[in-house]
Design a protein around this motif. Structure first.
Motif, PDB file in Angstrom:
ATOM      1  N   ALA A 131       0.833  -1.210   0.000  1.00 43.44           N
ATOM      2  CA  ALA A 131       0.000   0.000   0.000  1.00 43.44           C
ATOM      3  C   ALA A 131       0.867   1.260   0.000  1.00 43.44           C
ATOM      4  O   ALA A 131       0.510   2.271  -0.620  1.00 43.44           O
ATOM      5  CB  ALA A 131      -0.936  -0.006   1.204  1.00 43.44           C
ATOM      6  N   ILE A 132       1.997   1.204   0.684  1.00 39.03           N
ATOM      7  CA  ILE A 132       2.900   2.362   0.680  1.00 39.03           C
ATOM      8  C   ILE A 132       3.515   2.548  -0.709  1.00 39.03           C
ATOM      9  O   ILE A 132       3.667   3.681  -1.186  1.00 39.03           O
ATOM     10  CB  ILE A 132       3.984   2.195   1.758  1.00 39.03           C
ATOM     11  N   LEU A 133       3.817   1.449  -1.380  1.00 36.32           N
ATOM     12  CA  LEU A 133       4.303   1.557  -2.760  1.00 36.32           C
ATOM     13  C   LEU A 133       3.214   2.128  -3.673  1.00 36.32           C
ATOM     14  O   LEU A 133       3.521   2.824  -4.653  1.00 36.32           O
ATOM     15  CB  LEU A 133       4.758   0.184  -3.264  1.00 36.32           C
ATOM     16  N   ALA A 134       1.949   1.850  -3.328  1.00 29.87           N
ATOM     17  CA  ALA A 134       0.844   2.451  -4.085  1.00 29.87           C
ATOM     18  C   ALA A 134       0.857   3.970  -3.941  1.00 29.87           C
ATOM     19  O   ALA A 134       0.572   4.703  -4.886  1.00 29.87           O
ATOM     20  CB  ALA A 134      -0.487   1.876  -3.603  1.00 29.87           C
ATOM     21  N   MET A 135       1.215   4.453  -2.753  1.00 28.93           N
ATOM     22  CA  MET A 135       1.357   5.902  -2.555  1.00 28.93           C
ATOM     23  C   MET A 135       2.462   6.456  -3.444  1.00 28.93           C
ATOM     24  O   MET A 135       2.331   7.542  -4.014  1.00 28.93           O
ATOM     25  CB  MET A 135       1.657   6.206  -1.084  1.00 28.93           C
ATOM     26  N   ASP A 136       3.551   5.718  -3.559  1.00 32.17           N
ATOM     27  CA  ASP A 136       4.627   6.143  -4.460  1.00 32.17           C
ATOM     28  C   ASP A 136       4.108   6.299  -5.885  1.00 32.17           C
ATOM     29  O   ASP A 136       4.447   7.267  -6.587  1.00 32.17           O
ATOM     30  CB  ASP A 136       5.768   5.121  -4.445  1.00 32.17           C
ATOM     31  N   GLN A 137       3.298   5.349  -6.328  1.00 34.06           N
ATOM     32  CA  GLN A 137       2.772   5.403  -7.695  1.00 34.06           C
ATOM     33  C   GLN A 137       1.904   6.642  -7.906  1.00 34.06           C
ATOM     34  O   GLN A 137       2.039   7.348  -8.914  1.00 34.06           O
ATOM     35  CB  GLN A 137       1.965   4.138  -7.990  1.00 34.06           C
ATOM     36  N   TYR A 138       1.021   6.896  -6.953  1.00 32.39           N
ATOM     37  CA  TYR A 138       0.164   8.084  -7.065  1.00 32.39           C
ATOM     38  C   TYR A 138       1.011   9.358  -6.990  1.00 32.39           C
ATOM     39  O   TYR A 138       0.728  10.351  -7.675  1.00 32.39           O
ATOM     40  CB  TYR A 138      -0.894   8.059  -5.958  1.00 32.39           C
ATOM     41  N   GLY A 139       2.040   9.313  -6.182  1.00 34.00           N
ATOM     42  CA  GLY A 139       2.932  10.456  -6.083  1.00 34.00           C
ATOM     43  C   GLY A 139       3.611  10.759  -7.409  1.00 34.00           C
ATOM     44  O   GLY A 139       3.758  11.932  -7.799  1.00 34.00           O
ATOM     45  N   LEU A 140       4.019   9.725  -8.127  1.00 33.94           N
ATOM     46  CA  LEU A 140       4.618   9.925  -9.448  1.00 33.94           C
ATOM     47  C   LEU A 140       3.612  10.546 -10.406  1.00 33.94           C
ATOM     48  O   LEU A 140       3.960  11.408 -11.227  1.00 33.94           O
ATOM     49  CB  LEU A 140       5.144   8.597 -10.000  1.00 33.94           C
ATOM     50  N   LEU A 141       2.361  10.124 -10.293  1.00 38.38           N
ATOM     51  CA  LEU A 141       1.304  10.715 -11.121  1.00 38.38           C
ATOM     52  C   LEU A 141       1.155  12.199 -10.805  1.00 38.38           C
ATOM     53  O   LEU A 141       1.099  13.036 -11.723  1.00 38.38           O
ATOM     54  CB  LEU A 141      -0.006   9.963 -10.876  1.00 38.38           C
ATOM     55  N   LEU A 142       1.103  12.535  -9.522  1.00 35.54           N
ATOM     56  CA  LEU A 142       0.956  13.942  -9.125  1.00 35.54           C
ATOM     57  C   LEU A 142       2.147  14.771  -9.597  1.00 35.54           C
ATOM     58  O   LEU A 142       1.977  15.896 -10.092  1.00 35.54           O
ATOM     59  CB  LEU A 142       0.816  14.042  -7.610  1.00 35.54           C
ATOM     60  N   ALA A 143       3.337  14.228  -9.453  1.00 37.83           N
ATOM     61  CA  ALA A 143       4.530  14.949  -9.883  1.00 37.83           C
ATOM     62  C   ALA A 143       4.485  15.215 -11.384  1.00 37.83           C
ATOM     63  O   ALA A 143       4.884  16.290 -11.853  1.00 37.83           O
ATOM     64  CB  ALA A 143       5.788  14.164  -9.517  1.00 37.83           C
ATOM     65  N   ASP A 144       3.988  14.258 -12.132  1.00 38.77           N
ATOM     66  CA  ASP A 144       3.891  14.422 -13.577  1.00 38.77           C
ATOM     67  C   ASP A 144       2.886  15.518 -13.924  1.00 38.77           C
ATOM     68  O   ASP A 144       3.128  16.314 -14.844  1.00 38.77           O
ATOM     69  CB  ASP A 144       3.476  13.101 -14.236  1.00 38.77           C
ATOM     70  N   LEU A 145       1.769  15.580 -13.192  1.00 37.76           N
ATOM     71  CA  LEU A 145       0.775  16.614 -13.446  1.00 37.76           C
ATOM     72  C   LEU A 145       1.313  18.004 -13.142  1.00 37.76           C
ATOM     73  O   LEU A 145       0.851  18.999 -13.714  1.00 37.76           O
ATOM     74  CB  LEU A 145      -0.486  16.358 -12.614  1.00 37.76           C
ATOM     75  N   MET A 146       2.274  18.085 -12.233  1.00 37.15           N
ATOM     76  CA  MET A 146       2.847  19.380 -11.861  1.00 37.15           C
ATOM     77  C   MET A 146       4.167  19.675 -12.570  1.00 37.15           C
ATOM     78  O   MET A 146       4.760  20.734 -12.370  1.00 37.15           O
ATOM     79  CB  MET A 146       3.041  19.450 -10.341  1.00 37.15           C
TER      80      MET A 146
END
Length: 238
Positions: free
Chosen positions: A68-83
């Protein structure tokens, strides 16, 4: 370190891609105005995949926790890409000190949590049980604590904490303010934060605010310490 704002961006916001893009651009805009913003990602659909795998395969608590923590990493990469290009990935507290001016730091927590779990008794070490009661909300508290932040902002897909579930019940009222004790005493099903969050807030004597990410101006208002629609969880000292 200059004053830092920790903003946890809920994974549920990804269900509305356009709204999430607008929120990300608001965070970039705030960063360009001199605010140091550290975004902690939720888990969203990535964590939902872990929950489904846990149900299918009866995973150990430790395995599902780290997945689940690795899932946070994945979403974080998505957010970073959007910004992008106004975002910078960080993996630990020291990295935040080196964030370039005018960009948003997106904190991928897997390395931080792994190291923290090995340092029981230090910071948040040993305080986070490996269970589904702990989600990105509680992890955001730990990151904020390590950064020396007195309060953090949880950005959700609802206005805050209600007297009932606003998505299922007609007549519910929004709590503008709650103590940690009041949050602890509420029915589990009625709360938009993870079940372990009030325990951590109490341990660290920390407050937090909850606002709806579909209204990005509310995020700006909280960071500017202005009154806004949402819920404020008061620290024990207030």
């Amino acid at each position: 370190m200059t004053s830092v704002s920790v903003v946890k961006v809920g994974g549920s916001l990804s269900q509305n891609p356009q709204a999430l893009r607008v929120l990300c651009q608001k965070l970039v805009s705030l960063s360009s105005k001199g605010k140091i913003i550290v975004v902690v990602p939720g888990g969203g659909r990535f964590a939902d995949g872990v929950r489904e795998a846990d149900q299918q395969f009866s995973l150990s608590a430790s395995t599902s926790h780290y997945m689940a923590i690795l899932a946070m990493d994945q979403y974080g990469l998505l957010l970073a890409d959007l910004m992008s290009p106004n975002s910078q990935i960080v993996y630990c507290i020291e990295d935040v000190k080196n964030v370039r001016a005018g960009v948003v730091a997106v904190f991928l927590p897997s390395k931080f949590i792994t190291l923290m779990d090995k340092e029981e008794g230090v910071g948040c070490g040993g305080l986070l049980p490996k269970c589904w009661d702990v989600t990105s909300d509680s992890i955001a508290v730990c990151i904020a604590r390590q950064l020396g932040v007195e309060s953090l902002l949880l950005v959700k897909d609802v206005d805050g904490v209600f007297s009932g579930d606003p998505k299922r019940k007609g007549r519910v009222s929004l709590f503008e303010q709650l103590t940690i004790r009041e949050l602890l005493d509420m029915e589990n099903s009625e709360v938009c934060v993870d079940l372990y969050l009030p325990k951590l807030l109490s341990v660290f004597n920390m407050g937090c605010s909850i606002v709806n990410g579909f209204f990005p101006d509310r995020v700006e208002a909280v960071l500017d310490k202005r009154k806004v629609i949402g819920t404020v969880i008061l620290s024990n000292s207030l």
